[in-house]
Design a protein around this motif. Sequence first.
Motif, PDB file in Angstrom:
ATOM      1  N   LYS A  40      -3.007  -0.921  12.538  1.00 25.83           N
ATOM      2  CA  LYS A  40      -2.713  -0.143  11.343  1.00 25.83           C
ATOM      3  C   LYS A  40      -3.242  -0.896  10.127  1.00 25.83           C
ATOM      4  O   LYS A  40      -2.988  -2.088   9.968  1.00 25.83           O
ATOM      5  N   ILE A  41      -3.989  -0.220   9.270  1.00 26.53           N
ATOM      6  CA  ILE A  41      -4.515  -0.834   8.053  1.00 26.53           C
ATOM      7  C   ILE A  41      -4.154   0.053   6.874  1.00 26.53           C
ATOM      8  O   ILE A  41      -3.812   1.228   7.038  1.00 26.53           O
ATOM      9  N   SER A  42      -4.245  -0.492   5.681  1.00 24.89           N
ATOM     10  CA  SER A  42      -3.928   0.299   4.500  1.00 24.89           C
ATOM     11  C   SER A  42      -4.995   1.369   4.290  1.00 24.89           C
ATOM     12  O   SER A  42      -6.149   1.217   4.705  1.00 24.89           O
TER      13      SER A  42
ATOM     14  N   ASN B  86      -0.876   4.106   4.972  1.00 20.44           N
ATOM     15  CA  ASN B  86      -1.587   3.351   5.997  1.00 20.44           C
ATOM     16  C   ASN B  86      -2.359   4.302   6.896  1.00 20.44           C
ATOM     17  O   ASN B  86      -2.030   5.498   7.004  1.00 20.44           O
ATOM     18  N   TRP B  87      -3.381   3.759   7.564  1.00 19.42           N
ATOM     19  CA  TRP B  87      -4.217   4.562   8.457  1.00 19.42           C
ATOM     20  C   TRP B  87      -4.315   3.862   9.801  1.00 19.42           C
ATOM     21  O   TRP B  87      -4.486   2.642   9.876  1.00 19.42           O
ATOM     22  N   THR B  88      -4.217   4.646  10.871  1.00 16.56           N
ATOM     23  CA  THR B  88      -4.362   4.139  12.238  1.00 16.56           C
ATOM     24  C   THR B  88      -5.396   4.980  12.959  1.00 16.56           C
ATOM     25  O   THR B  88      -5.272   6.214  12.995  1.00 16.56           O
TER      26      THR B  88
ATOM     27  N   PRO C  97       0.824  -1.219   0.000  1.00 21.76           N
ATOM     28  CA  PRO C  97       0.000   0.000   0.000  1.00 21.76           C
ATOM     29  C   PRO C  97       0.851   1.259   0.000  1.00 21.76           C
ATOM     30  O   PRO C  97       1.957   1.286   0.547  1.00 21.76           O
TER      31      PRO C  97
END
Length: 301
Positions: free
Chosen positions: A108-110, A91-93, A88
Amino acid sequence: MRTSKWFRLVWIVPAALVGLAAVVLVAQGLRTLPGVQSFLAEYPGESAVPAGAPVGFPAWLAWQHFLSSFFLLLIIRSGWQVRTTTRPTANWTRNNTGLIRTRNPPAKISLTLWFHLSLDALWVLNGLVFYVLIFATGQWLRLVPQSWDVFPNALSAGLQYASLNWPTENGWINYNSLQLLAYFVTVFLAAPLAVITGLRMSGAWPKNAAAFNRAYPLQLARAIHFPVMLYFVFFIIVHVTLVFSTGLLRNLNHMYGGSDSESWVGFWIFGASVVVMAAAWFAARPLFLRSIAALSGSVTR
């Protein structure tokens, strides 16, 4: 290697055209048989309209149709990116503050997965409103089969479509049986399956419910979720094709113009909706998504 791959892809289109031509010829040949002609006469392609079923399409249904299509288009796009992207771009947290606060650090995810899950939430919310309204207004009577003759009538309608001799189109009052089954499956089977399997695959699913997780394993949800997405893609392609080929102006007025006429009102509203969808498709990029995602979490490269 790459040339061979593209060569195989190029042959998909003519192979599909040959297959469709064969289906049309077979269907037209079947319609010359006396037994098939008798079957078509007995089952013209639609069941009787249920008593008390509403006529026409209210304005709220047009908005629901647009919003559902809008969200679903972007859900399919982002879902495919989640499935195929190995590295990715961002990433987004989630912020571990406010109403949503956990003991463990947020995962944490993309950024693409964040977009996909956000769209899912909006689509589900829109779907809940849709369910409430169709049952409150009686529109559900037009989406749920009321008689077993829907199946032979659906077979009849399918044969008429396949032979390019369209069944009678009167969707303002009553769908033909093949449409009815397709809409029923989409609204009451495919959509709930997409939600249930997507929820099982998301981080919101309780990981400590061991017994429940064994009864509903993650692998099962994944095995169902992707075919459901393919079903929606197939449904959209067939649905749009038939809308365009079985009376474009009248069909678009049904859904967007709020009338049973053949004016251009529905067409221009539909055209505006396509522009909005195209703009959203273009804007669904990390460059634009980062600032939105940053409102509820931190975005990192």
